[in-house]
Write a protein that holds these residues in place. Structure first.
Motif, PDB file in Angstrom:
ATOM      1  N   ILE A  91      16.197  14.516  55.331  1.00 29.47           N
ATOM      2  CA  ILE A  91      15.559  13.406  54.618  1.00 29.47           C
ATOM      3  C   ILE A  91      16.579  12.771  53.674  1.00 29.47           C
ATOM      4  N   PHE A  92      16.794  11.454  53.820  1.00 27.98           N
ATOM      5  CA  PHE A  92      17.642  10.699  52.895  1.00 27.98           C
ATOM      6  C   PHE A  92      16.711  10.013  51.897  1.00 27.98           C
ATOM      7  N   SER A  93      16.788  10.417  50.635  1.00 26.75           N
ATOM      8  CA  SER A  93      15.806   9.959  49.656  1.00 26.75           C
ATOM      9  C   SER A  93      16.289   8.826  48.761  1.00 26.75           C
ATOM     10  N   LYS A  94      17.596   8.740  48.501  1.00 27.19           N
ATOM     11  CA  LYS A  94      18.098   7.705  47.592  1.00 27.19           C
ATOM     12  C   LYS A  94      19.562   7.421  47.905  1.00 27.19           C
ATOM     13  N   GLY A 115      16.782  30.592  57.104  1.00 28.89           N
ATOM     14  CA  GLY A 115      18.140  30.114  56.824  1.00 28.89           C
ATOM     15  C   GLY A 115      18.287  29.705  55.376  1.00 28.89           C
ATOM     16  N   VAL A 116      18.512  28.404  55.127  1.00 29.87           N
ATOM     17  CA  VAL A 116      18.652  27.911  53.751  1.00 29.87           C
ATOM     18  C   VAL A 116      18.031  26.528  53.625  1.00 29.87           C
ATOM     19  N   ASP A 117      17.501  26.250  52.438  1.00 28.52           N
ATOM     20  CA  ASP A 117      17.112  24.894  52.060  1.00 28.52           C
ATOM     21  C   ASP A 117      18.315  24.246  51.390  1.00 28.52           C
ATOM     22  N   ILE A 118      18.733  23.092  51.886  1.00 29.72           N
ATOM     23  CA  ILE A 118      19.932  22.420  51.377  1.00 29.72           C
ATOM     24  C   ILE A 118      19.521  21.173  50.593  1.00 29.72           C
ATOM     25  N   LEU A 119      20.119  21.011  49.424  1.00 27.50           N
ATOM     26  CA  LEU A 119      19.868  19.838  48.585  1.00 27.50           C
ATOM     27  C   LEU A 119      21.210  19.280  48.117  1.00 27.50           C
ATOM     28  N   ILE A 120      21.365  17.971  48.251  1.00 30.51           N
ATOM     29  CA  ILE A 120      22.612  17.302  47.832  1.00 30.51           C
ATOM     30  C   ILE A 120      22.253  16.269  46.768  1.00 30.51           C
ATOM     31  N   ALA A 121      22.890  16.385  45.595  1.00 28.34           N
ATOM     32  CA  ALA A 121      22.553  15.528  44.463  1.00 28.34           C
ATOM     33  C   ALA A 121      23.828  15.061  43.768  1.00 28.34           C
ATOM     34  N   VAL A 168      20.470  13.507  40.482  1.00 19.40           N
ATOM     35  CA  VAL A 168      19.663  12.648  41.350  1.00 19.40           C
ATOM     36  C   VAL A 168      19.800  13.146  42.782  1.00 19.40           C
ATOM     37  N   THR A 169      18.684  13.469  43.419  1.00 17.61           N
ATOM     38  CA  THR A 169      18.701  13.982  44.788  1.00 17.61           C
ATOM     39  C   THR A 169      18.875  12.848  45.786  1.00 17.61           C
ATOM     40  N   HIS A 170      19.796  13.042  46.736  1.00 16.00           N
ATOM     41  CA  HIS A 170      20.046  12.037  47.769  1.00 16.00           C
ATOM     42  C   HIS A 170      19.648  12.507  49.161  1.00 16.00           C
ATOM     43  N   CYS A 171      19.702  13.800  49.396  1.00 17.59           N
ATOM     44  CA  CYS A 171      19.399  14.307  50.736  1.00 17.59           C
ATOM     45  C   CYS A 171      18.909  15.754  50.649  1.00 17.59           C
ATOM     46  N   THR A 172      17.899  16.063  51.469  1.00 17.12           N
ATOM     47  CA  THR A 172      17.444  17.438  51.621  1.00 17.12           C
ATOM     48  C   THR A 172      17.297  17.745  53.104  1.00 17.12           C
ATOM     49  N   CYS A 173      17.463  19.007  53.479  1.00 18.60           N
ATOM     50  CA  CYS A 173      17.286  19.423  54.866  1.00 18.60           C
ATOM     51  C   CYS A 173      17.201  20.949  54.926  1.00 18.60           C
ATOM     52  N   HIS A 174      16.888  21.449  56.103  1.00 22.57           N
ATOM     53  CA  HIS A 174      16.876  22.891  56.348  1.00 22.57           C
ATOM     54  C   HIS A 174      18.050  23.240  57.260  1.00 22.57           C
ATOM     55  N   GLY A 175      18.824  24.227  56.863  1.00 21.20           N
ATOM     56  CA  GLY A 175      19.833  24.793  57.747  1.00 21.20           C
ATOM     57  C   GLY A 175      19.237  26.044  58.371  1.00 21.20           C
ATOM     58  N   VAL A 176      18.987  25.992  59.682  1.00 18.46           N
ATOM     59  CA  VAL A 176      18.267  27.069  60.359  1.00 18.46           C
ATOM     60  C   VAL A 176      19.232  27.907  61.181  1.00 18.46           C
ATOM     61  N   ARG A 177      19.287  29.172  60.875  1.00 21.56           N
ATOM     62  CA  ARG A 177      20.136  30.101  61.626  1.00 21.56           C
ATOM     63  C   ARG A 177      19.464  30.435  62.958  1.00 21.56           C
TER      64      ARG A 177
END
Length: 297
Positions: free
Chosen positions: A165-168, A191-197, A206-215
């Motif tokens: 998801i690209f949020s901003k 796996g992991v929840d990834i957040l890029i801010a 400020v959050t710009h992108c979230t996603c799931h990294g699934v092993r």
């Protein structure tokens, strides 16, 4: 390499360094390993900053200690308060990463990992050519590339990204210092929840992108086919220059480094094949190449 102590106990350091060639690609992991070898276990290089334009210097040519101490303080100001840092290395000197792009990693007691991304590094130079209506902007493919580095850093044999998801949007100032970026990965069952801010001028993340990294449990083979074998008599060559001119008319006025398609063939208005020129890159998924894959659409 100049090391400036911060106010932490035990002593955590901010290391600033320059290279002889402004375009030289730097392996931050190698710099970190060198510092740990030289400093021993009593000091931890918390941040390592490559000053692409060189160290600030006094009139006599010596590194400007006052300016660097101020820069070290600013680096700390961009770091939100967290719990004590644990270690996933046997020598207890901090965390490590298998990624060649992500660094400044730390592992918190809850298991969450976080990395800082310095957009002043030479590997990010092509960003200046990713423009929308004349203004440089961080590409969605850049977030995908960073999320891939997180999965790579966890040493998973096979993985996939889900629910991206690209949020901003993240604007990039021409000639200005880019905002500090932070990538965090919180463990989940799959796996992991990834957040890029990014750190905003108003003093908040400020959050710009979230996603799931699934092993994935099993390694999946990748079928690589020759692109030219898929081009038939019904495919018509389409001028790449015309494609990028049309994109510019729509606001995507990319510079030459982001005009990465080398050829385009169309079978119908809804079907086509594009070729991307190979680009040397330290990224597992090169953001310029990933971005170009969407240009054909």
């Amino acid at each position: 390499c100049l090391v400036v102590p911060t106010q932490h106990q035990p002593v955590e350091l901010v290391a600033f360094f320059e290279t002889g060639n402004i375009d030289e690609t730097v392996d931050i992991s190698a710099v970190r390993s060198f510092l740990r070898q030289e400093l021993g276990r009593l000091y931890v290089p918390k941040h390592i900053v490559h000053l692409v334009e060189g160290l600030p210097r006094t009139a006599s040519g010596k590194p400007d200690q006052n300016t660097l101490k101020q820069m070290a303080s600013e680096q700390e100001d961009h770091e939100p308060a967290t719990a004590a840092i644990s270690s996933n290395e046997p020598n207890g000197t901090g965390t490590t990463s298998l990624s060649k792009v992500l660094d400044y990693a730390k592992l918190e007691p809850c298991g969450r990992q976080s990395w800082h991304v310095d957009l002043r590094q030479p590997v990010w130079k092509p960003l200046a050519d990713h423009r929308y209506r004349g203004e440089p902007i961080f590409p969605g493919a850049g977030y995908v590339a960073l999320a891939a580095e997180v999965c790579q850093a966890n040493a998973w044999v096979s993985w996939e990204l889900q629910d991206v998801i690209f949020s901003k949007a993240l604007p990039l100032e021409d000639g200005g210092a880019p905002r500090p970026l932070r990538v965090t990965a919180t463990p989940i069952e799959t796996g992991v929840d990834i957040l890029i801010a990014s750190w905003s001028p108003s003093g908040e993340w400020v959050t710009h992108c979230t996603c799931h990294g699934v092993r994935l449990d099993d390694a999946h083979g990748v079928i690589i086919s020759d692109m030219h074998s898929g081009i038939g008599a019904t495919h018509q060559a389409y001028p790449v220059e015309q494609l990028y001119a049309q994109m510019a008319d729509g606001g995507f006025d990319y510079g030459h480094r982001f005009q990465a398609l080398s050829s385009v063939h169309l079978q119908s208005p809804n079907s086509g094949i594009g070729a991307v020129a190979h680009r040397e890159s330290p990224f597992l998924l090169d953001f310029v190449t990933v971005d170009a894959c969407f240009h054909i659409a």
